[in-house]
Design a protein around this motif. Structure first.
Motif, PDB file in Angstrom:
ATOM      1  N   LEU A  99       0.826  -1.204   0.000  1.00  0.00           N
ATOM      2  CA  LEU A  99       0.000   0.000   0.000  1.00  0.00           C
ATOM      3  C   LEU A  99       0.860   1.254   0.000  1.00  0.00           C
ATOM      4  O   LEU A  99       0.573   2.235  -0.688  1.00  0.00           O
ATOM      5  CB  LEU A  99      -0.925   0.004   1.219  1.00  0.00           C
ATOM      6  N   PHE A 100       1.935   1.245   0.782  1.00  0.00           N
ATOM      7  CA  PHE A 100       2.844   2.380   0.825  1.00  0.00           C
ATOM      8  C   PHE A 100       3.470   2.630  -0.540  1.00  0.00           C
ATOM      9  O   PHE A 100       3.561   3.763  -1.006  1.00  0.00           O
ATOM     10  CB  PHE A 100       3.938   2.135   1.864  1.00  0.00           C
ATOM     11  N   LYS A 141       0.871   4.016  -2.928  1.00  0.00           N
ATOM     12  CA  LYS A 141       0.571   5.406  -2.593  1.00  0.00           C
ATOM     13  C   LYS A 141       1.709   6.323  -3.034  1.00  0.00           C
ATOM     14  O   LYS A 141       1.504   7.414  -3.528  1.00  0.00           O
ATOM     15  CB  LYS A 141       0.341   5.529  -1.090  1.00  0.00           C
ATOM     16  N   LYS A 142       2.944   5.852  -2.836  1.00  0.00           N
ATOM     17  CA  LYS A 142       4.102   6.662  -3.177  1.00  0.00           C
ATOM     18  C   LYS A 142       4.169   6.927  -4.667  1.00  0.00           C
ATOM     19  O   LYS A 142       4.655   7.977  -5.095  1.00  0.00           O
ATOM     20  CB  LYS A 142       5.372   5.945  -2.713  1.00  0.00           C
ATOM     21  N   ASN A 143       3.690   5.984  -5.450  1.00  0.00           N
ATOM     22  CA  ASN A 143       3.781   6.109  -6.893  1.00  0.00           C
ATOM     23  C   ASN A 143       2.574   6.808  -7.508  1.00  0.00           C
ATOM     24  O   ASN A 143       2.480   6.905  -8.728  1.00  0.00           O
ATOM     25  CB  ASN A 143       3.951   4.722  -7.527  1.00  0.00           C
ATOM     26  N   VAL A 144       1.634   7.267  -6.676  1.00  0.00           N
ATOM     27  CA  VAL A 144       0.448   7.930  -7.203  1.00  0.00           C
ATOM     28  C   VAL A 144       0.794   9.363  -7.595  1.00  0.00           C
ATOM     29  O   VAL A 144       1.294  10.133  -6.784  1.00  0.00           O
ATOM     30  CB  VAL A 144      -0.693   7.928  -6.165  1.00  0.00           C
ATOM     31  N   LYS A 145       0.550   9.681  -8.840  1.00  0.00           N
ATOM     32  CA  LYS A 145       0.744  11.045  -9.328  1.00  0.00           C
ATOM     33  C   LYS A 145      -0.636  11.644  -9.595  1.00  0.00           C
ATOM     34  O   LYS A 145      -1.441  11.053 -10.310  1.00  0.00           O
ATOM     35  CB  LYS A 145       1.582  11.052 -10.600  1.00  0.00           C
ATOM     36  N   ILE A 176      -4.298  25.106   0.347  1.00  0.00           N
ATOM     37  CA  ILE A 176      -4.895  23.846   0.809  1.00  0.00           C
ATOM     38  C   ILE A 176      -4.192  22.658   0.156  1.00  0.00           C
ATOM     39  O   ILE A 176      -3.876  21.657   0.816  1.00  0.00           O
ATOM     40  CB  ILE A 176      -6.403  23.830   0.497  1.00  0.00           C
ATOM     41  N   ILE A 177      -3.942  22.770  -1.141  1.00  0.00           N
ATOM     42  CA  ILE A 177      -3.254  21.694  -1.862  1.00  0.00           C
ATOM     43  C   ILE A 177      -1.821  21.547  -1.359  1.00  0.00           C
ATOM     44  O   ILE A 177      -1.316  20.431  -1.174  1.00  0.00           O
ATOM     45  CB  ILE A 177      -3.286  21.973  -3.380  1.00  0.00           C
ATOM     46  N   TYR A 178      -1.165  22.669  -1.117  1.00  0.00           N
ATOM     47  CA  TYR A 178       0.203  22.634  -0.587  1.00  0.00           C
ATOM     48  C   TYR A 178       0.240  21.956   0.784  1.00  0.00           C
ATOM     49  O   TYR A 178       1.134  21.149   1.071  1.00  0.00           O
ATOM     50  CB  TYR A 178       0.760  24.049  -0.497  1.00  0.00           C
ATOM     51  N   GLN A 179      -0.741  22.260   1.619  1.00  0.00           N
ATOM     52  CA  GLN A 179      -0.803  21.638   2.951  1.00  0.00           C
ATOM     53  C   GLN A 179      -0.984  20.129   2.835  1.00  0.00           C
ATOM     54  O   GLN A 179      -0.394  19.362   3.603  1.00  0.00           O
ATOM     55  CB  GLN A 179      -1.948  22.250   3.755  1.00  0.00           C
ATOM     56  N   PHE A 180      -1.795  19.699   1.874  1.00  0.00           N
ATOM     57  CA  PHE A 180      -1.976  18.261   1.643  1.00  0.00           C
ATOM     58  C   PHE A 180      -0.642  17.613   1.268  1.00  0.00           C
ATOM     59  O   PHE A 180      -0.324  16.508   1.736  1.00  0.00           O
ATOM     60  CB  PHE A 180      -2.997  18.018   0.536  1.00  0.00           C
ATOM     61  N   PRO A 187       3.592  13.291   2.045  1.00  0.00           N
ATOM     62  CA  PRO A 187       4.774  13.418   1.178  1.00  0.00           C
ATOM     63  C   PRO A 187       4.929  12.300   0.155  1.00  0.00           C
ATOM     64  O   PRO A 187       5.726  12.432  -0.772  1.00  0.00           O
ATOM     65  CB  PRO A 187       5.943  13.408   2.184  1.00  0.00           C
ATOM     66  N   THR A 188       4.166  11.231   0.304  1.00  0.00           N
ATOM     67  CA  THR A 188       4.280  10.136  -0.666  1.00  0.00           C
ATOM     68  C   THR A 188       3.474  10.402  -1.933  1.00  0.00           C
ATOM     69  O   THR A 188       3.595   9.659  -2.898  1.00  0.00           O
ATOM     70  CB  THR A 188       3.810   8.811  -0.036  1.00  0.00           C
ATOM     71  N   PHE A 189       2.648  11.439  -1.931  1.00  0.00           N
ATOM     72  CA  PHE A 189       1.882  11.800  -3.125  1.00  0.00           C
ATOM     73  C   PHE A 189       2.655  12.828  -3.941  1.00  0.00           C
ATOM     74  O   PHE A 189       3.249  13.754  -3.385  1.00  0.00           O
ATOM     75  CB  PHE A 189       0.529  12.405  -2.745  1.00  0.00           C
ATOM     76  N   GLU A 190       2.627  12.656  -5.241  1.00  0.00           N
ATOM     77  CA  GLU A 190       3.186  13.660  -6.146  1.00  0.00           C
ATOM     78  C   GLU A 190       2.017  14.420  -6.772  1.00  0.00           C
ATOM     79  O   GLU A 190       1.229  13.849  -7.529  1.00  0.00           O
ATOM     80  CB  GLU A 190       4.041  13.001  -7.229  1.00  0.00           C
ATOM     81  N   VAL A 191       1.913  15.692  -6.455  1.00  0.00           N
ATOM     82  CA  VAL A 191       0.800  16.509  -6.930  1.00  0.00           C
ATOM     83  C   VAL A 191       1.329  17.555  -7.905  1.00  0.00           C
ATOM     84  O   VAL A 191       2.265  18.296  -7.599  1.00  0.00           O
ATOM     85  CB  VAL A 191       0.068  17.204  -5.760  1.00  0.00           C
TER      86      VAL A 191
END
Length: 293
Positions: free
Chosen positions: A84-85, A88-92, A109-113, A118-122
Motif C-alpha cells: 500500500l505504501f 501510494k508513493k507512486n500515485v501522481k 490547501i493543496i500545498y498543505q496536503f 509526502p508520498t503523493f506527487e501533486v
C-alpha cells in the motif's frame, strides 16, 4: 529462520500429520520433514514427538504454534502495508484549477496536503474552466476545480463552495472613524468600471451596470488579479468574489461596500473527477473539508 519453515510447522502442527501438511502446502512430504528439522535446529528445541511414524506436538511445540502463527500474520500484514505504501508513493495526481482560483486559498490547501502526505506527487496547473472537462476525459488531469460543472456521464461533479460577489472600491473612499456612507452613483461616475474578468459568472453584468449607470466607463480586463491590483492602486471599481479577496479584506487594502442596485450572484466552485477514481480520495476529502473563503 525462514518463512517456509514456519509455514510448514504451522500447518503440520495443526494437522499433526506431515503427509497431510504436505498436501495442503502443495509440496512433498520430505520437504515438510526437512523444514521442521531445520526449524528445530535453529530454535534448538524439539517441536514434535515422533513415535512409530506418528508425530505430535511437544509442550514447546504447542507453545510455539501460536507464536509462529502470529509471526506469519505479522509478516503478511507488513507485506500488505508495504504494498500500500509503495502504491501510494507512486500515485501522481494532476490537478487543474481555473485562473480565478489561483487568488483563493485553494493553492495553500493543496500545498498543505502535500506536506501532510509526502508520498503523493501533486502537479498543479491552471486552465480555463471550459477546458477542464476535456482534460479529465483525455487523462491529462485527475481533478479539475473550476466555475462550471461537467455534462459528462463519466465525470463526477461536486459543488464545493459558493462565494458571494462583492462590490470593491479603492480604500480612500471610506473613513472608518466617521463611517461616511458611499454614494454608489458617484463612484461609478468617478472611477472606470473593470469588467470581463467575471463574464462567465455574470454574463449580463455590463448591461445591468449601463442600464443603471448610463454614464459609466468600462474597461475590459480578463484577469482577476489585475483587477485587484488596479483597485488597490485606486484606478477603478468592480465586482469580485469574496473567496479571492479574503487577504485584502483582512489587511484593509481596499473597501468592500454594500451594493443594492441589483442582485449580485454567488460564484459556484465545482470539483470534477472521473467516477471510481480512488487514488484521489484523500486529496478530495482534504479540499472538501477545507474553508475556501
Amino acid at each position: 529462520m525462514e518463512t517456509k519453515w514456519l509455514k510448514s510447522f504451522v500447518v503440520a502442527g495443526k494437522t499433526e500429520n506431515f503427509r497431510e501438511a504436505a498436501n495442503l502446502l502443495f509440496i512433498s512430504q520430505p520437504s515438510v520433514t526437512v523444514h521442521i528439522q531445520q526449524l528445530e535446529e535453529y530454535l534448538q528445541i524439539q517441536l514434535f514427538k515422533r513415535d512409530n511414524g506418528k508425530v505430535s506436538l511437544t509442550a514447546e511445540g504447542k507453545f510455539f504454534l501460536k507464536e509462529a502463527g502470529e509471526i506469519l500474520s505479522k509478516m503478511e500484514e507488513g507485506k500488505q502495508n508495504l504494498k500500500l505504501f509503495s502504491e501510494k508513493k507512486n500515485v501522481k495526481i494532476n490537478i487543474v484549477i481555473s485562473p480565478m482560483l489561483v487568488e483563493s486559498t485553494l493553492p495553500q490547501i493543496i500545498y498543505q496536503f502535500m506536506i501532510e502526505n509526502p508520498t503523493f506527487e501533486v502537479i498543479l496547473t491552471v486552465e480555463e474552466s471550459e477546458r477542464i472537462e476535456s482534460l479529465l476525459q483525455n487523462g491529462e488531469a485527475n481533478i479539475g476545480i473550476g466555475l462550471t460543472p461537467s455534462n459528462s456521464d463519466f465525470i463526477q461533479n461536486e459543488l464545493i463552495h459558493s462565494s458571494p460577489m462583492q462590490f470593491v472600491v479603492p480604500l480612500d473612499q471610506y473613513d472608518d472613524e466617521t463611517g461616511v456612507n458611499f454614494d454608489i452613483e458617484e463612484l461609478f461616475g468617478t472611477y472606470p468600471f473593470f469588467t470581463n474578468h467575471i463574464s462567465s459568472i455574470f454574463p449580463n453584468i455590463n448591461l445591468l451596470v449601463k442600464d443603471r449607470f448610463s454614464f459609466v466607463k468600462s474597461i475590459s480586463i480578463p484577469q482577476c488579479y489585475i483587477v485587484k491590483r488596479f483597485i488597490k492602486d485606486g484606478l477603478g471599481i468592480s465586482f469580485l468574489p469574496k473567496l479571492i479577496i479574503r487577504r485584502e479584506m483582512m489587511e484593509g487594502r481596499f473597501n468592500v461596500i454594500p451594493f443594492n442596485e441589483f442582485e449580485l450572484p454567488f460564484v459556484k466552485i465545482y470539483m470534477q473527477y472521473k467516477l471510481n477514481d480512488h487514488n484521489t480520495f484523500l486529496i478530495r476529502e482534504k479540499i472538501l473539508n477545507s474553508y475556501l473563503d
